[in-house]
Design a protein around this motif. Sequence first.
Motif, short mmCIF file in Angstrom:
data_model
loop_
_atom_site.label_atom_id
_atom_site.label_comp_id
_atom_site.label_asym_id
_atom_site.label_seq_id
_atom_site.Cartn_x
_atom_site.Cartn_y
_atom_site.Cartn_z
N PRO A 12 0.81 -1.21 0.00
CA PRO A 12 0.00 0.00 0.00
C PRO A 12 0.85 1.27 0.00
CG PRO A 12 0.07 -0.99 2.17
CD PRO A 12 0.75 -1.95 1.26
N LYS A 13 0.20 2.34 -0.32
CA LYS A 13 0.82 3.67 -0.25
C LYS A 13 1.40 3.88 1.15
CE LYS A 13 -0.83 8.41 -0.87
NZ LYS A 13 0.24 8.91 -1.73
N LYS A 14 2.55 4.46 1.23
CA LYS A 14 3.23 4.72 2.49
C LYS A 14 3.62 3.46 3.24
CE LYS A 14 1.91 9.38 3.35
NZ LYS A 14 1.72 10.41 4.28
N GLY A 15 3.64 2.34 2.52
CA GLY A 15 4.02 1.09 3.17
C GLY A 15 5.51 1.03 3.49
N GLY A 16 6.30 1.76 2.70
CA GLY A 16 7.75 1.74 2.93
C GLY A 16 8.55 1.09 1.81
N LYS A 17 7.95 0.92 0.63
CA LYS A 17 8.65 0.27 -0.49
C LYS A 17 9.89 1.06 -0.92
CE LYS A 17 4.85 0.64 -2.97
NZ LYS A 17 3.98 1.12 -1.89
N SER A 18 9.70 2.35 -1.20
CA SER A 18 10.83 3.14 -1.71
C SER A 18 11.91 3.28 -0.64
CB SER A 18 10.34 4.52 -2.16
OG SER A 18 9.32 4.38 -3.12
N SER A 19 11.50 3.39 0.62
CA SER A 19 12.49 3.52 1.70
C SER A 19 13.30 2.24 1.84
CB SER A 19 11.79 3.82 3.04
OG SER A 19 10.94 4.92 2.90
N GLU A 80 15.92 12.78 3.01
CA GLU A 80 15.22 14.04 3.29
C GLU A 80 13.79 13.81 3.76
OE1 GLU A 80 15.86 16.06 -0.36
OE2 GLU A 80 18.00 16.35 0.07
N GLY A 81 13.40 12.58 4.02
CA GLY A 81 12.08 12.34 4.57
C GLY A 81 11.16 11.53 3.67
N GLY A 82 11.60 11.27 2.44
CA GLY A 82 10.83 10.41 1.55
C GLY A 82 9.85 11.18 0.68
N VAL A 83 9.65 10.69 -0.51
CA VAL A 83 8.72 11.31 -1.45
C VAL A 83 7.80 10.19 -1.94
CG1 VAL A 83 8.53 12.42 -3.72
CG2 VAL A 83 10.45 12.98 -2.22
N ALA A 84 6.50 10.43 -1.95
CA ALA A 84 5.57 9.41 -2.46
C ALA A 84 5.88 9.16 -3.93
CB ALA A 84 4.14 9.89 -2.30
N THR A 85 5.96 7.90 -4.31
CA THR A 85 6.24 7.56 -5.71
C THR A 85 5.04 7.96 -6.55
OG1 THR A 85 7.48 5.69 -4.83
CG2 THR A 85 6.99 5.64 -7.19
N GLU A 197 11.55 -0.48 13.82
CA GLU A 197 12.21 0.21 14.95
C GLU A 197 11.21 0.96 15.82
OE1 GLU A 197 11.87 1.89 12.18
OE2 GLU A 197 11.39 3.89 12.90
N ARG A 198 10.02 1.27 15.25
CA ARG A 198 9.05 2.05 16.03
C ARG A 198 8.59 1.32 17.28
NH1 ARG A 198 4.75 4.85 12.16
NH2 ARG A 198 4.14 5.67 14.18
N LEU A 199 8.68 -0.01 17.24
CA LEU A 199 8.25 -0.78 18.42
C LEU A 199 9.18 -0.55 19.61
CD1 LEU A 199 7.47 -4.32 16.96
CD2 LEU A 199 5.88 -2.48 17.50
N CYS A 249 11.49 -5.29 8.92
CA CYS A 249 12.65 -4.47 8.58
C CYS A 249 12.42 -3.03 9.03
CB CYS A 249 12.93 -4.50 7.08
SG CYS A 249 11.88 -3.41 6.13
N SER A 250 13.50 -2.30 9.08
CA SER A 250 13.41 -0.88 9.36
C SER A 250 14.41 -0.13 8.50
CB SER A 250 13.69 -0.61 10.83
OG SER A 250 13.86 0.78 11.01
N ALA A 251 13.88 0.70 7.59
CA ALA A 251 14.78 1.49 6.75
C ALA A 251 15.45 2.59 7.60
CB ALA A 251 14.00 2.11 5.60
N1 LIG Z 1 9.55 5.10 11.40
C1 LIG Z 1 9.82 4.68 10.16
N2 LIG Z 1 9.20 5.29 9.14
C2 LIG Z 1 9.48 4.87 7.90
C3 LIG Z 1 10.40 3.82 7.65
N3 LIG Z 1 10.47 3.61 6.33
C4 LIG Z 1 9.64 4.53 5.76
N4 LIG Z 1 9.05 5.28 6.70
C5 LIG Z 1 8.11 6.40 6.49
O1 LIG Z 1 6.96 5.89 5.87
C6 LIG Z 1 6.51 6.77 4.87
C7 LIG Z 1 6.28 6.01 3.57
O2 LIG Z 1 7.49 5.48 3.10
P1 LIG Z 1 7.73 5.23 1.53
O3 LIG Z 1 8.99 4.46 1.41
O4 LIG Z 1 7.62 6.49 0.76
O5 LIG Z 1 6.47 4.31 1.19
P2 LIG Z 1 6.04 3.72 -0.23
O6 LIG Z 1 5.54 2.34 0.01
O7 LIG Z 1 7.14 3.88 -1.22
O8 LIG Z 1 4.81 4.67 -0.59
P3 LIG Z 1 4.22 5.06 -2.04
O9 LIG Z 1 5.37 5.42 -2.92
O10 LIG Z 1 3.30 6.19 -1.78
O11 LIG Z 1 3.48 3.84 -2.51
C8 LIG Z 1 7.57 7.84 4.68
O12 LIG Z 1 7.04 9.05 5.18
C9 LIG Z 1 8.71 7.40 5.51
O13 LIG Z 1 9.22 8.52 6.17
C10 LIG Z 1 11.04 3.19 8.78
O14 LIG Z 1 11.84 2.27 8.68
N5 LIG Z 1 10.70 3.68 10.00
#
Ligand SMILES: Nc1nc2c(ncn2[C@@H]2O[C@H](COP(=O)(O)OP(=O)(O)OP(=O)(O)O)[C@@H](O)[C@H]2O)c(=O)[nH]1
Length: 329
Positions: A12-19, A80-85, A197-199, A249-251
Amino acid sequence: MTEKLAICLVGPKKGGKSSLLASIVDCVAQSAFGYSPRLRPALQPITQAEFSGERADPRRADLLSIEEGDYERLKQEFTEGGVATDTLDTYEYYFRLSVNGVAPPEVMTRGPWLLEIVDSAGEIAVPPAGAEVAILNDVKAKLTRQVLGSDALVMVLPLVRLEDSAWMGALARLIDRLALAKERKTERVIVVFSQYERLFTRLGPSAFTYACDPAVALHVLRKSLRTAQWLSRLRALEQSGVSVRYTVCSAYGFTKRFQNPNMDPHQPGERRFRRTGLEGPRANSEYWRPFLTAEPILYAALGIDSAFTFSHGQIDANQEEIPPASILA
Ligand SMILES: Nc1nc2c(ncn2[C@@H]2O[C@H](COP(=O)(O)OP(=O)(O)OP(=O)(O)O)[C@@H](O)[C@H]2O)c(=O)[nH]1
Ligand SMILES: [Mg+2]
């Protein structure tokens, strides 16, 4: 012999794929994974031309260096905080993976591997219920081809209460369609729960010690999967010959010497990859250690387990409660 492998990130969106993608090279370089240090994997970004086996033409040097910059740009955006793809296309990144140490014979006799990893906006493959974002049919068709044509799928899910998530239905449908697709190449599916890591943010310097315990990860996975209705569908997919693994995992990871999570989401104004009071770019690489983001990619490519990749058998294994020590003795 060089082998090519395609891996598709979905979730899903904001799932953390790009990170996750942005941190895999550093994670492998820092051995911040649960594989034996004797495995000695190496992962480096390469250009599309290198992946395709085209000879590097010196006259095309400029063009190639621009392509090489794609991964650098992704890393920079992540820092820099991530950008939505965006939803306008799907994005391919290329890597060379080699194993330079001790591995099972079926891995030792092969490689290096050239990887194509596809990243895309979460709304395309796993839209939330009632999503209103219009996606071009061409982009949907391209991602469908990439999902079905990839050797492994990495499903990146945020470690949140799954029953609250509007994308659950879409994820279940995606797995169903995958199970029914006759032309799929998929050999492996890895479900990875991100933001691990949030846990541990309240545990200070002990955080890393707890995070490094595979038993803690297994416990967290069991708890997270308890409410996941799509779990039965993944079990069914495994019956049709696909290997399925679960991991965390934790980016953002942990700060290197201080062992605590990189950021405390409960604190206002917290900044990633830096220690409070320390400014400037040098803090980034000096303090940041991603955690286990190598696992999904190494399992996807090599099919070998780490201490943090769990099968259905391990998730289901007899979960006997340890009786509390008697206070009445
Ligand atoms: N606390 C924490 N936040 C994270 C981590 N990885 C990503 N995030 C946050 O989660 C949000 C979404 O991360 P993305 O990597 O952009 O997610 P995505 O799946 O690529 O999202 P879309 O491109 O919108 O589909 C970002 O605001 C990141 O800052 C992590 O390891 N720990
Ligand atoms: Mg993204």
